[in-house]
Motif scaffolding. Structure first.
Motif, PDB file in Angstrom:
ATOM      1  N   LEU A  88     -33.539  12.048 -40.014  1.00  0.00           N
ATOM      2  CA  LEU A  88     -34.513  11.622 -40.697  1.00  0.00           C
ATOM      3  C   LEU A  88     -34.983  10.455 -40.434  1.00  0.00           C
ATOM      4  O   LEU A  88     -36.096   9.922 -40.949  1.00  0.00           O
ATOM      5  N   GLN A  89     -34.058   8.971 -39.154  1.00  0.00           N
ATOM      6  CA  GLN A  89     -34.586   8.058 -39.555  1.00  0.00           C
ATOM      7  C   GLN A  89     -35.541   7.816 -38.184  1.00  0.00           C
ATOM      8  O   GLN A  89     -36.414   6.757 -38.408  1.00  0.00           O
ATOM      9  N   ILE A  90     -35.810   8.781 -37.262  1.00  0.00           N
ATOM     10  CA  ILE A  90     -36.830   8.955 -36.498  1.00  0.00           C
ATOM     11  C   ILE A  90     -38.211   9.973 -36.625  1.00  0.00           C
ATOM     12  O   ILE A  90     -38.968   9.286 -35.909  1.00  0.00           O
ATOM     13  N   GLU A  91     -37.388  10.635 -37.872  1.00  0.00           N
ATOM     14  CA  GLU A  91     -38.646  11.120 -38.036  1.00  0.00           C
ATOM     15  C   GLU A  91     -40.284  11.058 -37.729  1.00  0.00           C
ATOM     16  O   GLU A  91     -41.438  11.861 -37.599  1.00  0.00           O
ATOM     17  N   ASN A  92     -39.941   9.896 -38.688  1.00  0.00           N
ATOM     18  CA  ASN A  92     -41.942   9.424 -38.638  1.00  0.00           C
ATOM     19  C   ASN A  92     -42.541   8.682 -37.621  1.00  0.00           C
ATOM     20  O   ASN A  92     -43.145   8.399 -36.835  1.00  0.00           O
ATOM     21  N   GLN A  93     -41.026   9.323 -35.902  1.00  0.00           N
ATOM     22  CA  GLN A  93     -41.958   8.529 -35.008  1.00  0.00           C
ATOM     23  C   GLN A  93     -42.254   9.899 -33.880  1.00  0.00           C
ATOM     24  O   GLN A  93     -42.629   9.404 -33.111  1.00  0.00           O
ATOM     25  N   VAL A  94     -41.982  10.701 -34.957  1.00  0.00           N
ATOM     26  CA  VAL A  94     -43.001  12.480 -33.514  1.00  0.00           C
ATOM     27  C   VAL A  94     -44.087  12.375 -33.998  1.00  0.00           C
ATOM     28  O   VAL A  94     -44.786  12.565 -34.809  1.00  0.00           O
ATOM     29  N   ASP A  95     -44.803  12.890 -32.714  1.00  0.00           N
ATOM     30  CA  ASP A  95     -45.930  12.761 -32.656  1.00  0.00           C
ATOM     31  C   ASP A  95     -46.675  14.076 -32.580  1.00  0.00           C
ATOM     32  O   ASP A  95     -46.129  14.744 -31.188  1.00  0.00           O
ATOM     33  N   ALA A  96     -46.799  14.775 -33.647  1.00  0.00           N
ATOM     34  CA  ALA A  96     -47.095  16.230 -33.583  1.00  0.00           C
ATOM     35  C   ALA A  96     -48.321  16.912 -32.329  1.00  0.00           C
ATOM     36  O   ALA A  96     -48.457  17.398 -32.072  1.00  0.00           O
ATOM     37  N   SER A  97     -49.267  15.509 -31.581  1.00  0.00           N
ATOM     38  CA  SER A  97     -49.841  15.551 -30.939  1.00  0.00           C
ATOM     39  C   SER A  97     -49.415  16.130 -29.654  1.00  0.00           C
ATOM     40  O   SER A  97     -50.301  16.780 -28.598  1.00  0.00           O
ATOM     41  N   LYS A  98     -48.310  15.930 -29.123  1.00  0.00           N
ATOM     42  CA  LYS A  98     -47.598  16.205 -28.169  1.00  0.00           C
ATOM     43  C   LYS A  98     -46.728  17.277 -27.831  1.00  0.00           C
ATOM     44  O   LYS A  98     -46.124  17.747 -28.954  1.00  0.00           O
ATOM     45  N   LYS A  99     -46.668  18.172 -26.153  1.00  0.00           N
ATOM     46  CA  LYS A  99     -45.515  19.623 -26.970  1.00  0.00           C
ATOM     47  C   LYS A  99     -44.285  18.798 -27.260  1.00  0.00           C
ATOM     48  O   LYS A  99     -43.937  19.509 -27.536  1.00  0.00           O
ATOM     49  N   VAL A 100     -43.764  18.043 -26.401  1.00  0.00           N
ATOM     50  CA  VAL A 100     -42.581  16.845 -26.083  1.00  0.00           C
ATOM     51  C   VAL A 100     -42.460  15.708 -26.372  1.00  0.00           C
ATOM     52  O   VAL A 100     -43.052  15.119 -26.109  1.00  0.00           O
ATOM     53  N   ASN A 101     -41.530  15.647 -27.317  1.00  0.00           N
ATOM     54  CA  ASN A 101     -41.365  14.243 -27.886  1.00  0.00           C
ATOM     55  C   ASN A 101     -39.576  13.560 -27.605  1.00  0.00           C
ATOM     56  O   ASN A 101     -38.595  14.531 -27.645  1.00  0.00           O
ATOM     57  N   VAL A 102     -39.544  12.462 -27.113  1.00  0.00           N
ATOM     58  CA  VAL A 102     -37.524  12.346 -26.189  1.00  0.00           C
ATOM     59  C   VAL A 102     -38.238  10.421 -26.913  1.00  0.00           C
ATOM     60  O   VAL A 102     -39.307  10.000 -26.760  1.00  0.00           O
ATOM     61  N   ILE A 197     -43.057   9.260 -21.239  1.00  0.00           N
ATOM     62  CA  ILE A 197     -43.032  10.692 -19.859  1.00  0.00           C
ATOM     63  C   ILE A 197     -44.196  11.336 -19.792  1.00  0.00           C
ATOM     64  O   ILE A 197     -45.080  10.829 -19.515  1.00  0.00           O
ATOM     65  N   LYS A 198     -43.581  11.667 -18.567  1.00  0.00           N
ATOM     66  CA  LYS A 198     -45.106  12.244 -17.630  1.00  0.00           C
ATOM     67  C   LYS A 198     -44.575  13.458 -16.859  1.00  0.00           C
ATOM     68  O   LYS A 198     -43.315  13.886 -16.626  1.00  0.00           O
ATOM     69  N   GLU A 199     -45.294  14.378 -15.689  1.00  0.00           N
ATOM     70  CA  GLU A 199     -45.012  15.103 -14.904  1.00  0.00           C
ATOM     71  C   GLU A 199     -44.234  15.931 -15.369  1.00  0.00           C
ATOM     72  O   GLU A 199     -43.261  16.368 -14.850  1.00  0.00           O
ATOM     73  N   LEU A 200     -44.575  17.061 -16.668  1.00  0.00           N
ATOM     74  CA  LEU A 200     -43.801  17.300 -17.846  1.00  0.00           C
ATOM     75  C   LEU A 200     -43.887  18.923 -17.479  1.00  0.00           C
ATOM     76  O   LEU A 200     -44.674  19.837 -17.290  1.00  0.00           O
ATOM     77  N   GLU A 201     -42.898  19.971 -17.341  1.00  0.00           N
ATOM     78  CA  GLU A 201     -42.810  21.129 -17.063  1.00  0.00           C
ATOM     79  C   GLU A 201     -42.041  21.819 -17.956  1.00  0.00           C
ATOM     80  O   GLU A 201     -40.738  21.105 -18.390  1.00  0.00           O
ATOM     81  N   ILE A 202     -42.761  23.261 -18.461  1.00  0.00           N
ATOM     82  CA  ILE A 202     -42.224  23.474 -19.453  1.00  0.00           C
ATOM     83  C   ILE A 202     -41.653  25.040 -19.310  1.00  0.00           C
ATOM     84  O   ILE A 202     -42.981  25.590 -18.194  1.00  0.00           O
ATOM     85  N   ASN A 203     -40.369  25.793 -19.192  1.00  0.00           N
ATOM     86  CA  ASN A 203     -40.240  26.929 -18.498  1.00  0.00           C
ATOM     87  C   ASN A 203     -40.607  27.364 -17.214  1.00  0.00           C
ATOM     88  O   ASN A 203     -41.557  27.542 -17.049  1.00  0.00           O
ATOM     89  N   GLY A 204     -40.747  25.912 -16.155  1.00  0.00           N
ATOM     90  CA  GLY A 204     -41.145  25.758 -15.468  1.00  0.00           C
ATOM     91  C   GLY A 204     -42.760  25.938 -14.362  1.00  0.00           C
ATOM     92  O   GLY A 204     -42.981  26.030 -13.542  1.00  0.00           O
ATOM     93  N   GLU A 205     -43.993  25.692 -15.932  1.00  0.00           N
ATOM     94  CA  GLU A 205     -45.159  25.515 -15.601  1.00  0.00           C
ATOM     95  C   GLU A 205     -45.371  23.966 -16.173  1.00  0.00           C
ATOM     96  O   GLU A 205     -45.018  23.240 -16.953  1.00  0.00           O
ATOM     97  N   GLN A 206     -45.605  22.989 -15.299  1.00  0.00           N
ATOM     98  CA  GLN A 206     -46.370  21.874 -14.987  1.00  0.00           C
ATOM     99  C   GLN A 206     -47.045  21.822 -16.119  1.00  0.00           C
ATOM    100  O   GLN A 206     -48.603  22.732 -15.987  1.00  0.00           O
ATOM    101  N   VAL A 207     -47.466  21.025 -17.149  1.00  0.00           N
ATOM    102  CA  VAL A 207     -48.238  21.061 -18.500  1.00  0.00           C
ATOM    103  C   VAL A 207     -48.408  19.659 -18.826  1.00  0.00           C
ATOM    104  O   VAL A 207     -47.344  18.427 -18.269  1.00  0.00           O
ATOM    105  N   GLU A 208     -49.922  19.114 -19.239  1.00  0.00           N
ATOM    106  CA  GLU A 208     -50.458  18.126 -19.940  1.00  0.00           C
ATOM    107  C   GLU A 208     -49.453  17.821 -21.388  1.00  0.00           C
ATOM    108  O   GLU A 208     -49.204  18.844 -22.104  1.00  0.00           O
ATOM    109  N   ASN A 209     -48.445  17.153 -21.232  1.00  0.00           N
ATOM    110  CA  ASN A 209     -47.720  16.590 -23.455  1.00  0.00           C
ATOM    111  C   ASN A 209     -48.792  16.611 -23.845  1.00  0.00           C
ATOM    112  O   ASN A 209     -48.452  15.562 -24.427  1.00  0.00           O
ATOM    113  N   VAL A 210     -50.158  17.609 -24.503  1.00  0.00           N
ATOM    114  CA  VAL A 210     -51.036  17.229 -25.299  1.00  0.00           C
ATOM    115  C   VAL A 210     -50.881  18.901 -25.892  1.00  0.00           C
ATOM    116  O   VAL A 210     -51.125  19.890 -25.354  1.00  0.00           O
ATOM    117  N   ASN A 211     -50.943  18.843 -27.164  1.00  0.00           N
ATOM    118  CA  ASN A 211     -50.944  20.343 -27.381  1.00  0.00           C
ATOM    119  C   ASN A 211     -52.385  20.567 -27.782  1.00  0.00           C
ATOM    120  O   ASN A 211     -53.403  19.484 -28.253  1.00  0.00           O
TER     121      ASN A 211
END
Length: 211
Positions: A88-102, A197-211
């Protein structure tokens, strides 16, 4: 001088909290027998949360299979409501335009080892279930003039759950930092520490971190 990350180390969430952290007061090490008792007397709701995630607003906290194998880690999550307060403390930091937030939710520093340790949440904001994730990550500290270097992170199998959209999993990152950085590191609070973050791979596929 760069804040060099010689390598990333990954520990259980429990290990991180038991050695102490700045933003979670009063969390003490549980005795093994207490942990066993806790996990042997699960309510129906607790078992549901372990199996299918713990709901926190629009998000859901998941455990990895390795978390579930450890009675100490299971007890930790149960006794701390699956880190609901931290989410709940970090909820406002989540960027929905990204595929993955760390997102960093806690930090500690060990002067003896000259290492800092970050508690981080991986938040799946894509429209795909994530079973495997690989990326390059770089911590950025607001109070430091220098930035860290990129280090490779990869999770899959029993180290990572089948993470659905808006699913969260908690992990820990530790890296070297000279003791001369200690006072500046201690000045960081809230969202002063971010992870690029950069060079993101999801399920073995390299993707841009943008929805």
């Amino acid at each position: 001088m760069k804040l060099k990350i010689e390598r990333f180390l990954f520990f259980s969430v429990l290990t991180f909290f038991l050695v102490g952290c700045q933003t979670n007061e009063g969390i003490q090490e549980r005795q093994t027998d207490t942990s066993v008792e806790t996990t042997n007397n699960l309510t129906e709701e607790e078992q549901e949360a372990i199996d299918n995630g713990y709901p926190i607003g629009k998000y859901r906290m998941f455990l990895s299979e390795n978390n579930k194998k450890s009675t100490e880690e299971m007890a930790f999550f149960l006794e701390n409501n699956f880190l609901e307060k931290n989410v709940l403390q970090i909820e406002n930091q989540v960027d929905a335009s990204k595929k993955v937030n760390v997102i960093v939710y806690s930090m500690r520093y060990s002067p003896e080892d000259e290492r800092y340790t970050l508690g981080v949440f991986y938040v799946n904001t894509s429209d795909t279930n994530i079973k495997k994730v690989k990326l390059m990550a770089k911590p950025k500290f607001k109070t430091l003039g220098e930035e860290g270097e990129f280090g490779e992170i990869e999770y899959e199998g029993e180290d990572f759950p089948d993470l659905p959209t808006n699913g969260i999993v908690a992990k820990v990152i530790s890296a070297n930092a000279p003791i001369s950085y200690l006072e500046k590191l201690k000045e960081n609070t809230g969202d002063d520490i971010t992870i690029e973050i950069k060079e993101l791979e999801i399920n073995g596929e390299q993707v841009e971190n943008v929805n």
